[in-house]
Structure formats: structure tokens, C-alpha cells
Design a protein around this motif. Structure first.
Motif, PDB file in Angstrom:
ATOM      1  N   LEU A  25       0.852  -1.137   0.048  1.00 55.12           N
ATOM      2  CA  LEU A  25      -0.004   0.133   0.020  1.00 55.12           C
ATOM      3  C   LEU A  25       0.702   1.286  -0.235  1.00 55.12           C
ATOM      4  CD1 LEU A  25      -2.905  -0.885   2.404  1.00 55.12           C
ATOM      5  CD2 LEU A  25      -3.016  -0.550  -0.010  1.00 55.12           C
ATOM      6  N   HIS A  26       1.921   1.087   0.780  1.00 53.00           N
ATOM      7  CA  HIS A  26       2.950   2.480   0.745  1.00 53.00           C
ATOM      8  C   HIS A  26       3.287   2.639  -0.520  1.00 53.00           C
ATOM      9  CE1 HIS A  26       6.092   4.903   1.917  1.00 53.00           C
ATOM     10  NE2 HIS A  26       6.944   4.163   1.353  1.00 53.00           N
ATOM     11  N   VAL A  27       3.973   1.573  -1.391  1.00 55.51           N
ATOM     12  CA  VAL A  27       4.599   1.640  -2.615  1.00 55.51           C
ATOM     13  C   VAL A  27       3.513   2.127  -3.720  1.00 55.51           C
ATOM     14  CG1 VAL A  27       5.534   0.422  -4.477  1.00 55.51           C
ATOM     15  CG2 VAL A  27       6.710  -0.011  -2.220  1.00 55.51           C
ATOM     16  N   LEU A  28       2.191   1.743  -3.680  1.00 53.99           N
ATOM     17  CA  LEU A  28       1.323   2.192  -4.517  1.00 53.99           C
ATOM     18  C   LEU A  28       0.779   3.604  -4.262  1.00 53.99           C
ATOM     19  CD1 LEU A  28      -0.868  -0.930  -4.687  1.00 53.99           C
ATOM     20  CD2 LEU A  28       0.578  -0.300  -6.522  1.00 53.99           C
ATOM     21  N   SER A  29       0.970   4.028  -3.079  1.00 56.91           N
ATOM     22  CA  SER A  29       0.770   5.407  -2.657  1.00 56.91           C
ATOM     23  C   SER A  29       1.601   6.324  -3.247  1.00 56.91           C
ATOM     24  CB  SER A  29       0.489   5.605  -1.145  1.00 56.91           C
ATOM     25  OG  SER A  29      -0.632   4.976  -0.606  1.00 56.91           O
ATOM     26  N   TYR A  30       2.846   5.864  -3.039  1.00 58.08           N
ATOM     27  CA  TYR A  30       4.254   6.598  -3.304  1.00 58.08           C
ATOM     28  C   TYR A  30       4.063   6.845  -5.101  1.00 58.08           C
ATOM     29  CZ  TYR A  30       8.777   8.294  -3.786  1.00 58.08           C
ATOM     30  OH  TYR A  30       9.685   9.044  -4.098  1.00 58.08           O
ATOM     31  N   ILE A  31       3.678   5.759  -5.547  1.00 55.88           N
ATOM     32  CA  ILE A  31       3.707   5.859  -7.198  1.00 55.88           C
ATOM     33  C   ILE A  31       2.392   6.782  -7.623  1.00 55.88           C
ATOM     34  CG2 ILE A  31       3.220   4.583  -9.132  1.00 55.88           C
ATOM     35  CD1 ILE A  31       4.721   2.099  -7.931  1.00 55.88           C
ATOM     36  N   GLU A  34       1.357  12.304  -5.828  1.00 51.16           N
ATOM     37  CA  GLU A  34       2.388  13.245  -5.860  1.00 51.16           C
ATOM     38  C   GLU A  34       2.701  14.013  -4.497  1.00 51.16           C
ATOM     39  OE1 GLU A  34       4.010  17.031  -8.568  1.00 51.16           O
ATOM     40  OE2 GLU A  34       1.872  15.936  -9.343  1.00 51.16           O
ATOM     41  N   SER A  35       1.584  14.189  -3.851  1.00 55.36           N
ATOM     42  CA  SER A  35       1.553  15.039  -2.939  1.00 55.36           C
ATOM     43  C   SER A  35       2.300  14.127  -1.685  1.00 55.36           C
ATOM     44  CB  SER A  35       0.331  15.841  -2.169  1.00 55.36           C
ATOM     45  OG  SER A  35      -0.365  14.620  -1.986  1.00 55.36           O
ATOM     46  N   TYR A  36       2.125  12.987  -1.550  1.00 52.29           N
ATOM     47  CA  TYR A  36       2.686  11.812  -0.811  1.00 52.29           C
ATOM     48  C   TYR A  36       4.204  11.935  -1.237  1.00 52.29           C
ATOM     49  CZ  TYR A  36       3.117   7.654   2.061  1.00 52.29           C
ATOM     50  OH  TYR A  36       3.708   6.643   2.789  1.00 52.29           O
ATOM     51  N   ARG A  37       4.468  11.646  -2.211  1.00 58.67           N
ATOM     52  CA  ARG A  37       5.946  11.719  -2.780  1.00 58.67           C
ATOM     53  C   ARG A  37       6.570  13.122  -2.535  1.00 58.67           C
ATOM     54  NH1 ARG A  37       3.826   9.767  -7.728  1.00 58.67           N
ATOM     55  NH2 ARG A  37       4.141  11.890  -8.541  1.00 58.67           N
ATOM     56  N   ARG A  38       5.980  14.037  -2.551  1.00 53.49           N
ATOM     57  CA  ARG A  38       6.738  15.430  -2.401  1.00 53.49           C
ATOM     58  C   ARG A  38       6.943  15.570  -0.712  1.00 53.49           C
ATOM     59  NH1 ARG A  38       6.598  19.846  -6.055  1.00 53.49           N
ATOM     60  NH2 ARG A  38       5.626  19.185  -7.787  1.00 53.49           N
ATOM     61  N   GLY A  39       5.948  14.962   0.039  1.00 52.01           N
ATOM     62  CA  GLY A  39       6.224  14.951   1.532  1.00 52.01           C
ATOM     63  C   GLY A  39       7.324  14.119   1.954  1.00 52.01           C
ATOM     64  N   ILE A  40       7.405  13.058   1.336  1.00 49.71           N
ATOM     65  CA  ILE A  40       8.456  12.076   1.641  1.00 49.71           C
ATOM     66  C   ILE A  40       9.919  12.521   1.272  1.00 49.71           C
ATOM     67  CG2 ILE A  40       9.562   9.852   1.173  1.00 49.71           C
ATOM     68  CD1 ILE A  40       6.745   8.628   1.146  1.00 49.71           C
ATOM     69  N   LYS A  41      10.074  13.423   0.044  1.00 50.04           N
ATOM     70  CA  LYS A  41      11.110  13.857  -0.109  1.00 50.04           C
ATOM     71  C   LYS A  41      11.631  15.104   0.525  1.00 50.04           C
ATOM     72  CE  LYS A  41      13.359  16.283  -4.197  1.00 50.04           C
ATOM     73  NZ  LYS A  41      13.071  16.856  -5.645  1.00 50.04           N
TER      74      LYS A  41
END
Length: 149
Positions: A25-31, A34-41
Motif C-alpha cells: 500500500l505504501h509503494v502504491l501510494s508513493y507511485i 504526487e503530494s505523498y511523494r513530495r512530503g517524503i522527499k
């Protein structure tokens, strides 16, 4: 029990599969998000900035342990965290003061610009041990007897 004789029990297998679900679920959310990716970055960049400050401060940019005994190494590493905390606090206080001064002088300080400031700035830190304590010539205006100036 999670395992018996080196083999996972049914409960252990269930926990393993549940962990895989969470990771998927984490990998799918990351893919997908975009806002989730930006937060992690953003969090990763913040942590990397702290590590870069630690490498800069730790033994004058060398990042090497120099003690021949383990206790000394632990002391060196144990003190790095509080030193980084002090630098971060110092930078935060002075950046806040600089922003306040800009505001009082009439400059426009926008919130979207402030978010790019980092308390992990390090270029102004002298880690090589070369210090100058010479004060500029100026009249002494301190009160007190002239013998103590």
C-alpha cells in the motif's frame, strides 16, 4: 510465539503477510500520489541536511573517528547530537531575528519564501579551530572605573 525451530508459526506468517500488505500500500501510494511523494522527499531532504551538518562539524569536515579505543569513539559520537542541536538552535534564533529586522525595516517577508530557510546552515561555522578575537578600535563607553577597562 512467532517461530518454532526456525520456522514461523501461523501467527508469525500472518504478521509477515500483514507487513507485506502495508509495504505494498505504501509503494502504491508513493507511485500514485504526487503530494505523498513530495512530503517524503521533503522529510528525506531535511534529514539529509542534518546529516550533512553532522559530517561538516564532525572533525572539521573529515568525518573520521580518531580515537584508538571504543570508549573515546562513543564519547565523540555521543556529543555530536547535542552540538548539532546547539547549532540548529543558534541558527534558528538568529534567522528569526534577521526576519524580524527585515520586517521592521519594511521589507516584504513572504511565508512561502520562509519555508525554504534551513536551520542546518553551516558555511558560517568555523570547524578548523582558527579564531580571531581582535576587536575593532572604538571608544570605550562602558561605565566603571578607568582602571578596569
Amino acid at each position: 510465539m512467532l517461530s518454532r525451530d526456525g520456522n514461523p508459526t501461523p501467527l508469525g506468517l500472518a504478521i509477515v503477510h500483514f507487513g507485506r500488505l502495508h509495504k505494498t500500500l505504501h509503494v502504491l501510494s508513493y507511485i500514485d500520489d504526487e503530494s505523498y511523494r513530495r512530503g517524503i522527499k521533503g522529510q528525506t531532504s531535511l534529514q539529509e541536511s542534518r546529516h550533512a551538518l553532522g559530517r561538516y562539524v564532525f572533525h572539521g569536515k573529515r568525518g573520521e573517528l580518531r580515537q584508538r579505543y571504543i570508549e573515546g569513539m562513543e564519547d565523540q559520537l555521543g556529543e555530536l547530537g547535542p552540538v548539532l542541536d546547539c547549532i540548529t538552535l543558534w541558527n534558528s534564533v538568529y534567522m528569526d531575528g534577521a526576519l524580524d529586522q527585515l520586517r521592521t525595516e519594511g521589507y516584504l517577508v513572504r511565508g512561502e519564501s520562509i519555508v525554504y530557510l534551513s536551520p542546518f546552515a553551516r558555511k558560517h561555522i568555523n570547524v578548523q579551530g582558527h579564531y580571531s578575537f581582535l576587536l575593532p578600535d572604538r571608544p570605550d563607553t562602558r561605565p566603571g572605573p578607568s582602571c578596569c577597562r
